[in-house]
Design a protein around this motif. Structure first.
Motif, PDB file in Angstrom:
ATOM      1  N   SER A   1       0.814  -1.208   0.000  1.00  0.00           N
ATOM      2  CA  SER A   1       0.000   0.000   0.000  1.00  0.00           C
ATOM      3  C   SER A   1       0.854   1.267   0.000  1.00  0.00           C
ATOM      4  CB  SER A   1      -0.942   0.019   1.200  1.00  0.00           C
ATOM      5  OG  SER A   1      -0.216   0.100   2.421  1.00  0.00           O
ATOM      6  N   TYR A   2       2.173   1.104  -0.137  1.00  0.00           N
ATOM      7  CA  TYR A   2       3.088   2.242  -0.125  1.00  0.00           C
ATOM      8  C   TYR A   2       3.791   2.401  -1.469  1.00  0.00           C
ATOM      9  CZ  TYR A   2       2.686   2.615   4.939  1.00  0.00           C
ATOM     10  OH  TYR A   2       2.209   2.782   6.216  1.00  0.00           O
ATOM     11  N   SER A   3       3.758   3.601  -2.007  1.00  0.00           N
ATOM     12  CA  SER A   3       4.668   3.893  -3.101  1.00  0.00           C
ATOM     13  C   SER A   3       6.050   4.093  -2.486  1.00  0.00           C
ATOM     14  CB  SER A   3       4.233   5.130  -3.881  1.00  0.00           C
ATOM     15  OG  SER A   3       4.284   6.282  -3.064  1.00  0.00           O
ATOM     16  N   MET A   4       7.075   3.777  -3.255  1.00  0.00           N
ATOM     17  CA  MET A   4       8.447   3.828  -2.744  1.00  0.00           C
ATOM     18  C   MET A   4       9.280   4.746  -3.624  1.00  0.00           C
ATOM     19  SD  MET A   4       8.300   1.960  -0.082  1.00  0.00           S
ATOM     20  CE  MET A   4      10.062   1.888   0.294  1.00  0.00           C
ATOM     21  N   GLY A   5       9.877   5.720  -2.998  1.00  0.00           N
ATOM     22  CA  GLY A   5      10.717   6.652  -3.725  1.00  0.00           C
ATOM     23  C   GLY A   5      12.184   6.475  -3.372  1.00  0.00           C
ATOM     24  N   TRP A   6      13.024   6.868  -4.314  1.00  0.00           N
ATOM     25  CA  TRP A   6      14.465   6.942  -4.064  1.00  0.00           C
ATOM     26  C   TRP A   6      14.893   8.401  -4.226  1.00  0.00           C
ATOM     27  CZ3 TRP A   6      17.623   3.271  -2.173  1.00  0.00           C
ATOM     28  CH2 TRP A   6      17.207   1.938  -2.232  1.00  0.00           C
ATOM     29  N   PHE A   7      15.673   8.863  -3.279  1.00  0.00           N
ATOM     30  CA  PHE A   7      16.240  10.195  -3.300  1.00  0.00           C
ATOM     31  C   PHE A   7      17.741  10.073  -3.070  1.00  0.00           C
ATOM     32  CE2 PHE A   7      12.534  13.055  -3.146  1.00  0.00           C
ATOM     33  CZ  PHE A   7      11.535  12.125  -2.929  1.00  0.00           C
ATOM     34  N   ARG A   8      18.446  11.144  -3.385  1.00  0.00           N
ATOM     35  CA  ARG A   8      19.881  11.140  -3.103  1.00  0.00           C
ATOM     36  C   ARG A   8      20.308  12.539  -2.659  1.00  0.00           C
ATOM     37  NH1 ARG A   8      22.358  10.415  -9.240  1.00  0.00           N
ATOM     38  NH2 ARG A   8      21.943  12.558  -9.988  1.00  0.00           N
ATOM     39  N   GLN A   9      21.387  12.577  -1.908  1.00  0.00           N
ATOM     40  CA  GLN A   9      21.927  13.840  -1.436  1.00  0.00           C
ATOM     41  C   GLN A   9      23.426  13.868  -1.678  1.00  0.00           C
ATOM     42  OE1 GLN A   9      20.792  14.886   2.549  1.00  0.00           O
ATOM     43  NE2 GLN A   9      21.333  17.033   2.224  1.00  0.00           N
ATOM     44  N   PRO A  10      23.842  14.580  -2.730  1.00  0.00           N
ATOM     45  CA  PRO A  10      25.279  14.704  -2.988  1.00  0.00           C
ATOM     46  C   PRO A  10      25.933  15.540  -1.888  1.00  0.00           C
ATOM     47  CG  PRO A  10      23.974  15.244  -4.936  1.00  0.00           C
ATOM     48  CD  PRO A  10      23.036  15.209  -3.771  1.00  0.00           C
ATOM     49  N   PRO A  11      27.222  15.417  -1.724  1.00  0.00           N
ATOM     50  CA  PRO A  11      27.926  16.176  -0.687  1.00  0.00           C
ATOM     51  C   PRO A  11      27.697  17.673  -0.839  1.00  0.00           C
ATOM     52  CG  PRO A  11      29.368  14.510  -1.635  1.00  0.00           C
ATOM     53  CD  PRO A  11      28.129  14.528  -2.472  1.00  0.00           C
ATOM     54  N   GLY A  12      27.253  18.323   0.222  1.00  0.00           N
ATOM     55  CA  GLY A  12      27.074  19.758   0.216  1.00  0.00           C
ATOM     56  C   GLY A  12      25.870  20.261  -0.557  1.00  0.00           C
TER      57      GLY A  12
ATOM     58  N   GLU B   1      29.173  12.130 -10.909  1.00  0.00           N
ATOM     59  CA  GLU B   1      28.142  13.018 -10.367  1.00  0.00           C
ATOM     60  C   GLU B   1      26.988  12.258  -9.711  1.00  0.00           C
ATOM     61  OE1 GLU B   1      29.429  13.062 -13.467  1.00  0.00           O
ATOM     62  OE2 GLU B   1      27.901  13.596 -14.963  1.00  0.00           O
ATOM     63  N   ASP B   2      26.974  10.939  -9.819  1.00  0.00           N
ATOM     64  CA  ASP B   2      25.979  10.135  -9.095  1.00  0.00           C
ATOM     65  C   ASP B   2      26.401   9.892  -7.645  1.00  0.00           C
ATOM     66  OD1 ASP B   2      25.603   8.207 -12.085  1.00  0.00           O
ATOM     67  OD2 ASP B   2      24.212   9.727 -11.318  1.00  0.00           O
ATOM     68  N   THR B   3      27.602  10.307  -7.302  1.00  0.00           N
ATOM     69  CA  THR B   3      28.075  10.148  -5.926  1.00  0.00           C
ATOM     70  C   THR B   3      27.162  10.883  -4.960  1.00  0.00           C
ATOM     71  OG1 THR B   3      30.391   9.855  -6.565  1.00  0.00           O
ATOM     72  CG2 THR B   3      29.966  10.667  -4.330  1.00  0.00           C
ATOM     73  N   ALA B   4      26.635  10.146  -3.988  1.00  0.00           N
ATOM     74  CA  ALA B   4      25.671  10.719  -3.044  1.00  0.00           C
ATOM     75  C   ALA B   4      25.294   9.666  -2.012  1.00  0.00           C
ATOM     76  CB  ALA B   4      24.410  11.172  -3.777  1.00  0.00           C
ATOM     77  N   ALA B   5      24.637  10.140  -0.975  1.00  0.00           N
ATOM     78  CA  ALA B   5      23.941   9.230  -0.070  1.00  0.00           C
ATOM     79  C   ALA B   5      22.563   8.985  -0.672  1.00  0.00           C
ATOM     80  CB  ALA B   5      23.826   9.829   1.313  1.00  0.00           C
ATOM     81  N   TYR B   6      22.181   7.730  -0.799  1.00  0.00           N
ATOM     82  CA  TYR B   6      20.911   7.364  -1.414  1.00  0.00           C
ATOM     83  C   TYR B   6      19.942   6.897  -0.339  1.00  0.00           C
ATOM     84  CZ  TYR B   6      22.716   7.813  -6.125  1.00  0.00           C
ATOM     85  OH  TYR B   6      23.232   8.323  -7.297  1.00  0.00           O
ATOM     86  N   TYR B   7      18.724   7.431  -0.416  1.00  0.00           N
ATOM     87  CA  TYR B   7      17.694   7.142   0.572  1.00  0.00           C
ATOM     88  C   TYR B   7      16.447   6.568  -0.101  1.00  0.00           C
ATOM     89  CZ  TYR B   7      20.431  10.370   3.442  1.00  0.00           C
ATOM     90  OH  TYR B   7      21.439  10.991   4.135  1.00  0.00           O
TER      91      TYR B   7
END
Length: 122
Positions: free
Chosen positions: A31-42, A89-95
Motif C-alpha cells: 500500500s506504499y509507493s516507494m521513492g528513491w532520493f539522493r543527497q550529494p555532498p554539500g 556526479e551520481d556520488t551521493a547518499a541514497y535514501y
C-alpha cells in the motif's frame, strides 16, 4: 510506523553498476509507493525515482532516465534501485522513502531510511 533499511551502496568506477535494496518492516508494504532520493555532498536532497504501490507506475528524474531502474518485490517487502552507467556526479547518499497510497517527486514522504553511500570514481 514503517522502518526502512537500505543496503548495496559502495565504491564503483565510472561506467559500473550497483543495485541498491530497501527492505520495509510493514505488513502493508503493497500500500506504499516507494521513492528513491539522493543527497550529494554539500547539496540538497534530490528526487531520483518512484514506483507505485502496485509496481505498475514508475517515474524518474531526468538524471536517472535510461540508466536507473526501480523495481519492487511486494512478497519480500523490498524495493530496488538498479543503477547502470554510473557517473562521478551520481556520488551521493541514497535514501529510500515510503508514502501511503500517493506518489510524489517531492521529499514529503511519510518514512525514510537511514541512507546508503554510493561513491563513483572517475
Amino acid at each position: 510506523q514503517v522502518q526502512l533499511v537500505e543496503s548495496g551502496g559502495g565504491l564503483v568506477q565510472a561506467g559500473g553498476s550497483l543495485r541498491l535494496s530497501c527492505v520495509a518492516s510493514t505488513r502493508s508494504f503493497s500500500s506504499y509507493s516507494m521513492g528513491w532520493f539522493r543527497q550529494p555532498p554539500g547539496k540538497e536532497r534530490e528526487f531520483v525515482g518512484v514506483i507505485s504501490w502496485g509496481g505498475g507506475v514508475t517515474y524518474y528524474a531526468d538524471s536517472a532516465k535510461g540508466r536507473f531502474t526501480i523495481s519492487r518485490d511486494n512478497a519480500k517487502n523490498t524495493v530496488y534501485l538498479q543503477m547502470n552507467s554510473l557517473k562521478p556526479e551520481d556520488t551521493a547518499a541514497y535514501y529510500c522513502a515510503a508514502m501511503h497510497f500517493r506518489i510524489s517527486t517531492s521529499p514529503d514522504y511519510d518514512y525514510w531510511g537511514q541512507g546508503t553511500q554510493v561513491t563513483v570514481s572517475s
